[in-house]
Design a protein around this motif. Structure first.
Motif, PDB file in Angstrom:
ATOM      1  N   ALA A   5      30.153 -29.353 -54.215  1.00  0.00           N
ATOM      2  CA  ALA A   5      29.967 -27.944 -53.873  1.00  0.00           C
ATOM      3  C   ALA A   5      28.850 -27.790 -52.862  1.00  0.00           C
ATOM      4  N   ALA A   6      27.815 -28.617 -52.995  1.00  0.00           N
ATOM      5  CA  ALA A   6      26.688 -28.517 -52.069  1.00  0.00           C
ATOM      6  C   ALA A   6      27.093 -28.937 -50.670  1.00  0.00           C
ATOM      7  N   VAL A   7      27.973 -29.968 -50.569  1.00  0.00           N
ATOM      8  CA  VAL A   7      28.396 -30.418 -49.252  1.00  0.00           C
ATOM      9  C   VAL A   7      29.395 -29.453 -48.657  1.00  0.00           C
ATOM     10  N   ALA A   8      30.315 -28.934 -49.506  1.00  0.00           N
ATOM     11  CA  ALA A   8      31.393 -28.096 -48.998  1.00  0.00           C
ATOM     12  C   ALA A   8      30.896 -26.735 -48.546  1.00  0.00           C
ATOM     13  N   THR A   9      29.827 -26.250 -49.119  1.00  0.00           N
ATOM     14  CA  THR A   9      29.330 -24.925 -48.761  1.00  0.00           C
ATOM     15  C   THR A   9      28.106 -25.066 -47.876  1.00  0.00           C
ATOM     16  N   PRO A  10      28.206 -24.560 -46.620  1.00  0.00           N
ATOM     17  CA  PRO A  10      27.061 -24.697 -45.726  1.00  0.00           C
ATOM     18  C   PRO A  10      25.900 -23.834 -46.184  1.00  0.00           C
ATOM     19  N   ALA A  36      25.857 -24.723 -31.519  1.00  0.00           N
ATOM     20  CA  ALA A  36      26.678 -24.715 -32.737  1.00  0.00           C
ATOM     21  C   ALA A  36      26.950 -26.148 -33.194  1.00  0.00           C
ATOM     22  N   TYR A  37      27.234 -27.033 -32.235  1.00  0.00           N
ATOM     23  CA  TYR A  37      27.471 -28.431 -32.585  1.00  0.00           C
ATOM     24  C   TYR A  37      26.206 -29.056 -33.174  1.00  0.00           C
ATOM     25  N   ALA A  38      25.067 -28.776 -32.564  1.00  0.00           N
ATOM     26  CA  ALA A  38      23.804 -29.329 -33.064  1.00  0.00           C
ATOM     27  C   ALA A  38      23.505 -28.821 -34.472  1.00  0.00           C
ATOM     28  N   ARG A  39      23.869 -27.578 -34.746  1.00  0.00           N
ATOM     29  CA  ARG A  39      23.550 -26.987 -36.042  1.00  0.00           C
ATOM     30  C   ARG A  39      24.526 -27.424 -37.129  1.00  0.00           C
ATOM     31  N   TRP A  40      25.841 -27.500 -36.815  1.00  0.00           N
ATOM     32  CA  TRP A  40      26.832 -27.738 -37.876  1.00  0.00           C
ATOM     33  C   TRP A  40      27.655 -29.020 -37.699  1.00  0.00           C
ATOM     34  N   GLY A  41      27.372 -29.803 -36.660  1.00  0.00           N
ATOM     35  CA  GLY A  41      28.137 -31.031 -36.441  1.00  0.00           C
ATOM     36  C   GLY A  41      28.039 -32.010 -37.599  1.00  0.00           C
ATOM     37  N   ALA A  42      26.832 -32.161 -38.165  1.00  0.00           N
ATOM     38  CA  ALA A  42      26.648 -33.088 -39.290  1.00  0.00           C
ATOM     39  C   ALA A  42      27.405 -32.606 -40.521  1.00  0.00           C
ATOM     40  N   LEU A  43      27.440 -31.302 -40.734  1.00  0.00           N
ATOM     41  CA  LEU A  43      28.178 -30.739 -41.867  1.00  0.00           C
ATOM     42  C   LEU A  43      29.669 -31.039 -41.733  1.00  0.00           C
ATOM     43  N   VAL A  44      30.216 -30.765 -40.547  1.00  0.00           N
ATOM     44  CA  VAL A  44      31.643 -31.004 -40.298  1.00  0.00           C
ATOM     45  C   VAL A  44      31.963 -32.485 -40.474  1.00  0.00           C
ATOM     46  N   VAL A  61      38.058 -36.080 -36.296  1.00  0.00           N
ATOM     47  CA  VAL A  61      38.206 -34.739 -36.867  1.00  0.00           C
ATOM     48  C   VAL A  61      37.077 -33.836 -36.380  1.00  0.00           C
ATOM     49  N   THR A  62      35.863 -34.350 -36.350  1.00  0.00           N
ATOM     50  CA  THR A  62      34.724 -33.545 -35.882  1.00  0.00           C
ATOM     51  C   THR A  62      34.957 -33.076 -34.450  1.00  0.00           C
ATOM     52  N   GLN A  63      35.414 -33.986 -33.613  1.00  0.00           N
ATOM     53  CA  GLN A  63      35.700 -33.624 -32.225  1.00  0.00           C
ATOM     54  C   GLN A  63      36.812 -32.576 -32.161  1.00  0.00           C
TER      55      GLN A  63
END
Length: 198
Positions: A5-10, A36-44, A61-63
């Motif tokens: 849940a922690a990983v799936a929810t930003p 946006a990529y710098a902020r959420w790329g690791a999450l994706v 998939v990230t790309q």
């Protein structure tokens, strides 16, 4: 379950900065896309890696996710939720696509394995190839009528009656050409010392 849940929810870092970033992205600001990529790329990437278990596929998939974000930026609606939630939704769809593609590849590979011949047809022995070459060369030296009759008999698998009908030659003539042609081939192809065994 808690980790998932922690990983799936930003982490909701909403505020003027996120809303401003989303608005700039929708307008086509490339710097906003980079941010946006710098902020959420690791999450994706983390979501993709957890679902797929393969670093290369997760990177693909990230790309694909950020490409879809850029192409579909006009479809983002801030009233439906934050930009991060929209990114997670796109990520889940791309992960599902990657899993479906993986299944298709596995099925195709299994089908090709089932349909692959178990053994390649055996190549003729070198002696057989040499014999064919010799016979072909000697056939070419026969008179045309004998060559035609023997070719139709051996290569087209026709009886002498069928050869007579096709060529219009009398049956006796066909038999005579076949007999003389075979005698000549046997004489030319026999080993030099074969006469002593006859």
């Amino acid at each position: 379950m808690t980790d998932r849940a922690a990983v799936a929810t930003p982490a909701p870092r909403r505020g003027p900065a996120d809303e401003d970033l989303a608005a700039r992205l929708v307008r086509g600001d490339e710097h906003a896309m980079t941010a946006a990529y710098a902020r959420w790329g690791a999450l994706v990437h983390g979501l993709a890696l957890r679902a797929l278990g393969d670093v290369a596929e997760a990177e693909d998939v990230t790309q694909q996710v950020f490409l879809a974000v850029w192409r579909g930026r006009a479809g983002y609606r801030p009233e439906r939720g934050p930009l991060s939630a929209w990114l997670v939704g796109i990520t889940r769809r791309k992960i599902a696509d990657a899993l479906a593609a993986r299944t298709r590849r596995a099925e195709l590979s299994a089908r090709m394995e089932r349909e692959r011949p178990t053994a390649l047809p055996a190549a003729p022995p070198p002696e057989a190839v040499l014999d064919r070459l010799c016979v072909g060369r000697e056939m070419a030296l026969l008179p045309e009528a004998q060559r035609l009759v023997l070719r139709m008999a051996f290569y087209d698998d026709l009886s002498q009656s069928q050869i007579a009908r096709r060529t219009g030659l009398p049956l006796g003539t066909v038999k005579s050409h076949a007999r003389r042609g075979l005698r000549r081939l046997r004489h030319r192809l026999a080993p030099p010392d074969a006469a002593q065994y006859e």
